[in-house]
Motif scaffolding. Structure first.
Motif, PDB file in Angstrom:
ATOM      1  N   TYR A 115       5.679 -32.363  33.818  1.00 34.89           N
ATOM      2  CA  TYR A 115       4.357 -32.670  33.266  1.00 34.89           C
ATOM      3  C   TYR A 115       4.479 -33.498  31.996  1.00 34.89           C
ATOM      4  O   TYR A 115       3.610 -34.326  31.691  1.00 34.89           O
ATOM      5  N   GLN A 116       5.549 -33.295  31.234  1.00 32.68           N
ATOM      6  CA  GLN A 116       5.732 -34.004  29.973  1.00 32.68           C
ATOM      7  C   GLN A 116       6.193 -35.450  30.173  1.00 32.68           C
ATOM      8  O   GLN A 116       6.089 -36.256  29.251  1.00 32.68           O
ATOM      9  N   GLU A 152       8.569 -22.619  36.366  1.00 32.85           N
ATOM     10  CA  GLU A 152       7.591 -22.930  35.319  1.00 32.85           C
ATOM     11  C   GLU A 152       8.164 -23.915  34.309  1.00 32.85           C
ATOM     12  O   GLU A 152       7.483 -24.861  33.882  1.00 32.85           O
ATOM     13  N   ILE A 153       9.436 -23.715  33.937  1.00 34.90           N
ATOM     14  CA  ILE A 153      10.081 -24.626  32.989  1.00 34.90           C
ATOM     15  C   ILE A 153      10.171 -26.026  33.581  1.00 34.90           C
ATOM     16  O   ILE A 153       9.834 -27.022  32.926  1.00 34.90           O
ATOM     17  N   ILE A 192       9.061 -28.254  24.714  1.00 35.19           N
ATOM     18  CA  ILE A 192       8.340 -27.206  25.440  1.00 35.19           C
ATOM     19  C   ILE A 192       8.771 -25.842  24.889  1.00 35.19           C
ATOM     20  O   ILE A 192       9.971 -25.592  24.754  1.00 35.19           O
ATOM     21  N   GLU A 206       8.354 -27.405  35.978  1.00 29.95           N
ATOM     22  CA  GLU A 206       7.019 -28.004  36.111  1.00 29.95           C
ATOM     23  C   GLU A 206       6.524 -28.527  34.768  1.00 29.95           C
ATOM     24  O   GLU A 206       5.884 -29.586  34.703  1.00 29.95           O
ATOM     25  N   ASN A 207       6.798 -27.780  33.698  1.00 32.73           N
ATOM     26  CA  ASN A 207       6.405 -28.250  32.361  1.00 32.73           C
ATOM     27  C   ASN A 207       7.192 -29.482  31.952  1.00 32.73           C
ATOM     28  O   ASN A 207       6.649 -30.382  31.297  1.00 32.73           O
TER      29      ASN A 207
END
Length: 483
Positions: free
Chosen positions: A303-304, A296-297, A229, A299-300
């Protein structure tokens, strides 16, 4: 006294480049002999080399400083490959077999070869992790010896941009540094901070670096997913800097006041944090900025992780890297992922002794380079350097030492997991593949020629036989008519 045997590893990070030398002891422990760090923020961004000359100069400086500390030449180094350009892609290769065929090792290697020869636009296959094999309808880790009509190989290909791969190799070529082996840094890190139980039961390793965050998902001791990311702890620093301050001051404030999670009831609206002697910032505003970017980090990261593994992470989420040192980071991950089992890997699982303060601090920032050091198995030490040598003497002739590029090309099945093939190995493998294709084409043409010749022979024989039959029939007919 100069060290006679040691291993050297180099990590090319986005904020700093780290070189380390150490000895492996008989009991499996590692003794660190030297550590050198150089700033790399001006020529490496998110793990990608933007300036080859500056990177090569930095590598040269690291080698010289390490040699000074070791009092010995460095013949070769181990290198970690990581950064934003790396990602994983699944691929399936199938092979139909005659009825009741027993699967052989050659058939498995043929599938692996076919997978390695896959072409991706502007991407290079850095490594291929075998997931499992489907033998007819059954999934198997090792299919050799099983009878089947169909064999299917499931692979996880780890790709990197060709430009990234070329630039990385070019840097070492320009610097004149021999590369013993290139390892995928996330895999070397995982082998050094994860337990066998975590890999087996299923876990996600999250390495929060300066410019990137790497997510590696494991299950049943196999790498199932890898993603990078383009967000890291530097993004938090830059957000804090929007409060009208220098990034250096923002970094200090992040380290001093930053928290990944603060309960709303614990926030004092009247409290202010000092930027410097004259300026202050409201604590709530500062907390909201830090938590917003960190959310945000996280959540990413979530998501991955493939949805198939949401309920299979029995080993939990393991955090590491410099960004994992933020206060309450584990609670923040629990809040956003709802995974209760979270731990922070502050250090590698190997026993390491060192006088270096960065290693002794055990803050997760040296885990990757220590993991690379643990992977090395070839002596990198050269001849002893004379500290009292004449600086103005004639420079001695450079000795050419055997390198990874001079090894015979390894077969696909012989490449260890996490090892990135050198350009020379890739070229040799491509030449071998072409040679095999030409040989197969030659054999096919010979067989085709034999088939045509056999058909021609049969046709001629048939033609003679037909003439004989026609002549015999005419002869018999003549006799009958005469009678």
């Amino acid at each position: 006294m100069a060290a006679k045997e040691f291993i050297v590893a180099i990590e090319l990070g986005s904020s700093k480049m780290t070189g380390i030398a150490g000895q492996k002891n008989l009991d499996g422990s590692i003794t660190v002999l030297a550590v050198v760090k150089e700033d790399s923020s001006s020529f490496i961004r998110k793990g990608y080399v933007y300036n080859i000359d500056k990177t090569a100069q930095c590598l040269t400086n690291i080698i010289k400083k390490l040699e000074t500390q070791l009092k010995a030449e460095i013949l070769q180094v181990y290198v970690g490959v990581g950064g934003q350009s790396i990602r994983s892609v699944k691929n399936v290769v199938t092979k139909d077999l005659p009825a009741e065929t027993r699967v052989t090792q050659d058939m498995v290697i043929e599938l692996m070869d076919a997978n390695r020869n896959m072409k991706y636009q502007d991407q290079e296959i850095l490594d291929a992790a075998t997931q499992e094999y489907r033998v007819d309808t059954q999934l198997q880790i090792d299919p050799v010896g099983i009878q089947a009509n169909r064999l299917e190989g499931n692979f996880l290909n780890i790709l990197g941009r060709k430009a990234f791969y070329r630039n990385l190799n070019k840097c070492f070529e320009v610097a004149g540094i021999n590369v013993a082996e290139m390892f995928l840094a996330p895999l070397a890190l995982a082998d050094s901070v994860l337990t066998e139980a975590e890999k087996r039961s299923g876990c996600a390793l999250v390495d929060i670096g300066a410019d990137t965050t790497t997510v590696s998902v494991y299950s049943k001791n196999i790498l199932r997913h890898l993603a990078v990311i383009p967000l890291g702890s530097n993004n938090i620093t830059k957000d804090i800097a929007t409060l009208q301050m220098e990034e250096s001051d923002a970094e200090k404030m992040k380290l001093k006041y930053g928290s990944a999670f603060t309960d709303n009831n614990d926030i004092d609206n009247n409290m202010k944090y000092s930027i410097d002697a004259e300026r202050q910032v409201e604590s709530r505003k500062f907390i909201e900025i830090v938590e917003g970017r960190l959310e945000e980090i996280i959540e990413n990261v979530w998501y991955q992780i493939p949805s198939d593994y949401y309920d299979k992470l029995l080993g939990g989420i393991i955090l590491t890297g410099g960004g994992s040192n933020m206060n309450n980071i584990e609670q923040a991950f629990i809040n956003h992922t709802h995974v209760d089992k979270i731990r922070t890997a502050k250090f590698v699982t190997q026993t390491v002794t060192s006088t270096n303060e960065d290693i002794k601090s055990r803050n997760g920032m040296m885990n990757t380079v220590l993991g690379l050091l643990a992977k090395g198995d070839l002596n990198c030490a050269g001849s002893e350097i004379d500290p009292n040598g004449d600086l103005f003497s004639t420079k001695k002739e450079q000795v050419v030492h055997p390198t990874a590029d001079q090894r015979p090309a390894r077969q696909v099945g012989d490449i260890p997991a996490g090892v990135v093939r050198t350009p020379s190995e890739i070229q040799k493998a491509e030449e071998e593949r072409r040679r095999q294709q030409e040989e197969e084409e030659r054999i096919r043409q010979e067989e085709e020629q034999k088939r045509l010749e056999e058909e021609e022979r049969i046709r001629k024989e048939n033609s003679k036989w037909n003439k004989f039959k026609k002549g015999a029939a005419k002869f018999i007919k003549g006799i009958v008519e005469e009678e």
